[in-house]
Design an enzyme around this catalytic site. Structure first.
Site, mmCIF file in Angstrom:
data_model
loop_
_atom_site.group_PDB
_atom_site.id
_atom_site.type_symbol
_atom_site.label_atom_id
_atom_site.label_comp_id
_atom_site.label_asym_id
_atom_site.label_seq_id
_atom_site.Cartn_x
_atom_site.Cartn_y
_atom_site.Cartn_z
ATOM 1 N N ASN A 64 0.843 -1.179 0.000
ATOM 2 C CA ASN A 64 0.000 0.000 0.000
ATOM 3 C C ASN A 64 0.887 1.240 0.000
ATOM 4 O O ASN A 64 1.764 1.368 0.852
ATOM 5 C CB ASN A 64 -0.914 -0.024 1.233
ATOM 6 C CG ASN A 64 -1.942 1.068 1.215
ATOM 7 O OD1 ASN A 64 -1.608 2.241 1.137
ATOM 8 N ND2 ASN A 64 -3.204 0.687 1.308
ATOM 9 N N HIS B 254 -3.465 0.649 -3.456
ATOM 10 C CA HIS B 254 -3.509 -0.363 -2.396
ATOM 11 C C HIS B 254 -2.437 -1.408 -2.681
ATOM 12 O O HIS B 254 -1.860 -1.439 -3.777
ATOM 13 C CB HIS B 254 -4.885 -1.022 -2.366
ATOM 14 C CG HIS B 254 -5.949 -0.167 -1.763
ATOM 15 N ND1 HIS B 254 -7.182 -0.665 -1.427
ATOM 16 C CD2 HIS B 254 -5.972 1.151 -1.437
ATOM 17 C CE1 HIS B 254 -7.919 0.299 -0.922
ATOM 18 N NE2 HIS B 254 -7.214 1.415 -0.921
ATOM 19 N N GLU C 242 -2.550 -4.660 -3.318
ATOM 20 C CA GLU C 242 -2.805 -5.534 -4.467
ATOM 21 C C GLU C 242 -2.665 -4.776 -5.782
ATOM 22 O O GLU C 242 -2.136 -5.305 -6.757
ATOM 23 C CB GLU C 242 -4.211 -6.145 -4.376
ATOM 24 C CG GLU C 242 -4.433 -7.009 -3.147
ATOM 25 C CD GLU C 242 -4.945 -6.242 -1.941
ATOM 26 O OE1 GLU C 242 -5.449 -6.907 -1.021
ATOM 27 O OE2 GLU C 242 -4.858 -4.993 -1.904
ATOM 28 N N SER D 48 -7.585 -8.895 3.712
ATOM 29 C CA SER D 48 -8.688 -9.207 2.805
ATOM 30 C C SER D 48 -8.811 -8.098 1.758
ATOM 31 O O SER D 48 -8.894 -6.922 2.112
ATOM 32 C CB SER D 48 -9.986 -9.315 3.619
ATOM 33 O OG SER D 48 -11.086 -9.534 2.782
ATOM 34 N N CYS E 92 -10.061 -5.300 -0.594
ATOM 35 C CA CYS E 92 -11.235 -4.429 -0.626
ATOM 36 C C CYS E 92 -11.999 -4.651 -1.933
ATOM 37 O O CYS E 92 -11.568 -5.406 -2.810
ATOM 38 C CB CYS E 92 -10.802 -2.970 -0.497
ATOM 39 S SG CYS E 92 -10.005 -2.329 -1.992
ATOM 40 N N CYS F 73 -9.817 -3.812 -5.067
ATOM 41 C CA CYS F 73 -8.798 -4.825 -5.353
ATOM 42 C C CYS F 73 -9.441 -6.150 -5.755
ATOM 43 O O CYS F 73 -8.939 -6.832 -6.653
ATOM 44 C CB CYS F 73 -7.877 -4.984 -4.152
ATOM 45 S SG CYS F 73 -6.934 -3.472 -3.797
ATOM 46 N N ASP G 180 -8.198 5.148 4.426
ATOM 47 C CA ASP G 180 -7.907 4.042 3.515
ATOM 48 C C ASP G 180 -9.133 3.187 3.247
ATOM 49 O O ASP G 180 -9.315 2.690 2.143
ATOM 50 C CB ASP G 180 -6.763 3.177 4.078
ATOM 51 C CG ASP G 180 -6.194 2.247 3.037
ATOM 52 O OD1 ASP G 180 -5.648 2.757 2.024
ATOM 53 O OD2 ASP G 180 -6.296 1.030 3.201
#
Length: 141
Positions: free
Chosen positions: A35, A46, A48, A73, A75, A78, A138
């Site tokens: 991130n 982010h 990912e 996990s 979002c 992503c 975020d």
């Protein structure tokens, strides 16, 4: 997952949110990221997304053999990217801190694995306790 955790720690050391990700194809890491919303002032960077960006252009055949690892996990944004590129397997370190689009990804046929790692939960708890406003930004709270 250890490499994704290293990415998360790298992001934290840079003053960012400790979320890391790696993309693996046929047992080889082809992309890594963390991130960088704070560091780059980029609202969509982010972990990912940074990982996918750093992996560069890949073929549909490559994505079909990939696993994306994330310390948190994914979002909805992503998760959408993971679905768009048809990455069939997502492995996360934890979802206690934040639960993203896991159910939707599963409903679309992806394998979603939660390792439930205490080390990563603590990393996130420590960050959130010290930086609640950044964390809330975020996750759009």
């Amino acid at each position: 997952m250890n490499e994704a955790i290293n990415e998360a720690k790298s992001g934290a050391a840079q003053g960012g949110i400790p979320i890391g990700s790696i993309l693996v194809i046929d047992g080889k890491i082809v992309g890594r990221g963390h991130n960088q919303r704070i560091q780059q002032g980029d609202p969509i960077l982010h972990g990912e997304m940074d990982c996918l960006k750093n992996a560069g252009r890949l073929s549909a055949r490559d994505y079909a053999r990939a696993t994306i690892y994330s310390t948190l996990s994914p979002c909805d944004m992503c998760s959408g990217a993971i679905l768009l590129y048809k990455i069939p397997r997502v492995v996360m370190a934890e979802n206690e801190t934040f639960k993203g689009g896991e159910d939707y990804m599963r409903s679309r046929g992806l394998e979603v694995v939660n390792l439930d790692l205490d080390e990563v939960k603590q990393l996130m708890r420590d960050f959130i306790a010290k930086n609640p406003a950044i964390w809330n930004e975020d996750i759009a709270e």
